[in-house]
Design a protein around this motif. Structure first.
Motif, short mmCIF file in Angstrom:
data_model
loop_
_atom_site.label_atom_id
_atom_site.label_comp_id
_atom_site.label_asym_id
_atom_site.label_seq_id
_atom_site.Cartn_x
_atom_site.Cartn_y
_atom_site.Cartn_z
N ALA A 203 0.83 -1.21 0.00
CA ALA A 203 0.00 0.00 0.00
C ALA A 203 0.86 1.26 0.00
N SER A 204 1.93 1.25 0.77
CA SER A 204 2.84 2.40 0.83
C SER A 204 3.51 2.62 -0.52
N ASP A 205 3.95 1.56 -1.15
CA ASP A 205 4.56 1.68 -2.48
C ASP A 205 3.57 2.24 -3.49
N TRP A 206 2.33 1.75 -3.41
CA TRP A 206 1.30 2.21 -4.35
C TRP A 206 1.07 3.72 -4.20
N VAL A 207 0.94 4.21 -2.98
CA VAL A 207 0.74 5.64 -2.75
C VAL A 207 2.00 6.41 -3.15
#
Length: 150
Positions: A46-50
């Motif tokens: 999720a952090s990578d996606w954001v």
């Protein structure tokens, strides 16, 4: 590196929900995977996606500079990614219970990346295709129905 902690995720989403969607399956347990492994992985995803959206606008998000709204978007994405691992959580169409929230977060991030939306830590920008009108400026005075003599 994850932009939010498991505690922040549980606070934003709901602790019982996070526990439910990250409880390891029998196959996970057999493979030696526990809830903390699942939580760490989906928070990273999720952090990578954001961060991919942030990078497109020249911003590097960190745990120190991430806004509350961005933390919510990371939590939504983490919940979505965790829930899609569990077939029993999917609806009749095979969608995660977080698919609507995920789509909203994605549209917000896309608008930010396209510079059509600011986040609270941004400096103000003029979105593409927007003309600033000034009735004293000959090039835009027409919008006010006035004629400016140069």
């Amino acid at each position: 590196m994850a932009l939010i902690t498991v505690t922040q995720w549980k606070t934003i989403t709901n602790a019982a929900t996070v526990v439910g969607i990250t409880t390891p399956s029998d196959e996970d347990v057999t493979a030696g995977i526990d809830a903390s492994d699942i939580q760490a992985e989906v928070l990273e995803q999720a952090s990578d996606w954001v961060q991919e959206f942030a990078t497109s606008v020249g911003v590097t998000l960190t745990a120190a500079n991430i806004t509350a709204a961005m933390r919510r978007r990371v939590a939504v994405a983490a919940s979505y990614y965790a829930a899609i691992r569990k077939p029993e959580y999917r609806n009749a169409d095979g969608k995660s219970p977080f698919h609507v929230d995920f789509a909203i977060a994605e549209s917000e991030l896309t608008a930010w990346a396209d510079r059509n939306r600011n986040i609270s830590s941004d400096t103000a920008v003029t979105p593409p295709g927007v003309v600033t009108l000034d009735e004293d400026d000959a090039s835009t005075a027409w919008a006010f129905g006035v004629s400016v003599q140069e």
